[in-house]
Scaffold this motif. Structure first.
Motif, short mmCIF file in Angstrom:
data_model
loop_
_atom_site.label_atom_id
_atom_site.label_comp_id
_atom_site.label_asym_id
_atom_site.label_seq_id
_atom_site.Cartn_x
_atom_site.Cartn_y
_atom_site.Cartn_z
N LEU A 160 0.83 -1.09 0.03
CA LEU A 160 -0.09 0.06 0.04
C LEU A 160 0.92 1.31 -0.05
N GLN A 161 0.43 2.02 -0.98
CA GLN A 161 1.47 3.33 -0.97
C GLN A 161 0.45 4.72 -0.89
N GLU A 162 -0.78 4.61 -0.20
CA GLU A 162 -1.70 5.82 -0.08
C GLU A 162 -1.15 6.66 1.09
N ALA A 163 -2.24 6.89 1.96
CA ALA A 163 -2.16 7.91 2.89
C ALA A 163 -1.20 7.51 4.06
N ASP A 164 -0.66 8.14 4.83
CA ASP A 164 0.27 7.90 5.86
C ASP A 164 -0.14 6.80 6.76
N PRO A 165 -1.66 6.82 7.23
CA PRO A 165 -1.93 5.78 8.30
C PRO A 165 -1.79 4.46 7.77
N ILE A 166 -1.93 4.11 6.50
CA ILE A 166 -1.89 2.89 5.98
C ILE A 166 -0.30 2.54 5.00
N ARG A 167 0.42 3.69 4.84
CA ARG A 167 1.51 3.65 3.90
C ARG A 167 2.37 2.69 4.63
N GLY A 168 2.93 1.73 3.57
CA GLY A 168 3.98 0.80 4.31
C GLY A 168 3.45 -0.70 4.58
N MET A 169 2.01 -0.68 4.71
CA MET A 169 1.31 -1.89 5.16
C MET A 169 1.18 -2.89 3.61
#
Length: 406
Positions: A47-56
């Protein structure tokens, strides 16, 4: 948590997606479920979206139809070969288990011999323990002597405890007798103690000790107490703020200081509230009096100056500014002799004011003539009065005049 048949593929795809940073998938994975074999498609997406889920990583499972079985002799031969290989593997595992069991039996026999040897050693140790017991009896007598010494030390500690209790009682009575509301906080802004006067400002009771002060409602028209305390803990400098209660009937001076231990360690903050209602009322009264005096000066038809102890203008009437064509807003704070770009630097005026400052001699109906660059010749009748104030404040000078044209 993965079911049988899914573990290897999930491990593989998760590691590949984390390393490559791209979407990977595998199809026709046979997973053993409660209802039998189910074929799924496994996809792992970074996942490359918003900060809360980025890197998952997002793992998705999609149902797939079971692949059609192949028919023919070749398939049957392959299945038979796989069964033979499995049987051979199980036979090897059984042989290995038998060998391991034999080794275990031999190790057990060896352990029994060691236990016999250990038993003999324990018998020898028992004899040593009997000897040690005799020594322990001797030590017991010494312990009794030490116990008597400890009793003496304990008595001394009891005396110190009583002194500490008395000191705590004295401190409690001192804090309770003061009229200053005080709250003691730790580094997390939790209440450690407070004086009875604090209940008039905060809705706090004894059971609130240990709670954060941010959870306690106050009677103040102020919302930044938490920020002020954190600022003091960060900068280790005291801060003072004047606050008003919500009913607008009382004023308090809030002072926040770091709480320092005897070892100069910062262990929270001390917040004090001093009632300054009388001071604020007096301040408002003084402000009203000053405004009243300023309005009186403004309506006086004659030129009038109010000077401080250094002959600087504190207040000037509108008549003075209009008579000498000066800007009222620029008069306050100027030296008398600098008014109007030095127009008032009159030698005779300097002499009169010097006498007033040194001999406290008032000027009464003294005539003074001067040619002003802007308004021309003027004849003035001067009157002064020296107004003494309190010991901590210098005197003031009232300079009134009547102005006549040539």
């Amino acid at each position: 948590m993965a079911r049988e048949g899914l573990t290897f593929e999930m491990n593989n795809l998760v590691n590949r997606a984390a390393v490559l940073g791209e979407k990977v998938s595998a199809e026709n994975i046979a997973v053993k479920t409660d209802l039998g074999i189910q074929h799924v498609k496994l996809t792992v997406t970074p996942l490359q979206e918003a900060d809360p889920i980025r890197g998952m990583l997002m793992v998705t499972l999609e149902d797939m139809p079971a692949p059609k079985p192949r028919k023919g002799r070749k398939d049957s031969a392959d299945e038979a070969s796989l069964k033979d290989a499995r049987i051979a593997e199980l036979e090897k595992e059984l042989l290995y288990t038998k060998q391991r069991l034999q080794n275990t039996i031999e190790e057990m026999n060896s352990s029994l011999e060691e236990l016999k040897s250990t038993n003999e050693e324990l018998q020898s140790a028992n004899e040593e323990l009997q000897s040690t017991n005799e020594e322990a009896m001797t030590n017991k007598e010494e312990t009794q002597s030490l116990n008597e010494e400890l009793m003496t030390i304990n008595l001394q500690y009891q005396i110190k405890t009583e002194e500490l209790t008395n000191s705590n009682n004295d401190m409690k009575n001192l804090l309770d007798s003061t009229e200053i509301a005080t709250i003691f906080l730790d580094n997390q802004l939790n209440i450690k103690n407070f004086t009875p006067q604090a209940t008039q400002i905060f809705n706090v009771i004894r059971s609130d000790v240990g709670r954060s002060i941010t959870h306690i409602a106050s009677n103040l028209k102020y919302q930044n107490i938490e920020e002020d305390i954190k600022e003091v803990l960060d900068r280790l400098r005291s801060k003072e703020v004047h606050l008003q209660t919500k009913d607008e009937q009382h004023w308090y001076s809030m002072r926040v200081l770091p709480y320092r231990t005897a070892d100069n360690f910062i262990d929270g903050a001390v917040v004090t509230f001093t009632n300054i209602t009388n001071f604020k009322n007096l301040e408002a009264s003084v402000a009203a009096t000053s405004l009243y005096a300023a309005n009186i000066i403004d309506i006086i038809q004659q030129p009038l100056l109010v000077l401080d102890g250094q002959l600087r203008v504190e207040c000037a009437s509108n008549a003075f500014a209009q008579t000498f064509q000066l800007i009222p807003e620029l008069l306050k704070g100027q030296w008398l002799y600098h008014l109007g770009n030095g127009q008032w630097d009159i030698p005779e005026l300097r002499k009169l004011m010097t006498q007033l400052m040194t001999n406290e001699a008032e000027i009464k109906n003294v005539a003074l003539e001067h040619e002003f660059p802007v308004i021309g010749y003027r004849r003035m009748i001067l009157n002064t009065r020296r107004v003494e104030q309190t010991e901590n404040k210098p005197f003031k000078v009232l300079l009134a005049m009547e102005v006549f044209e040539k």
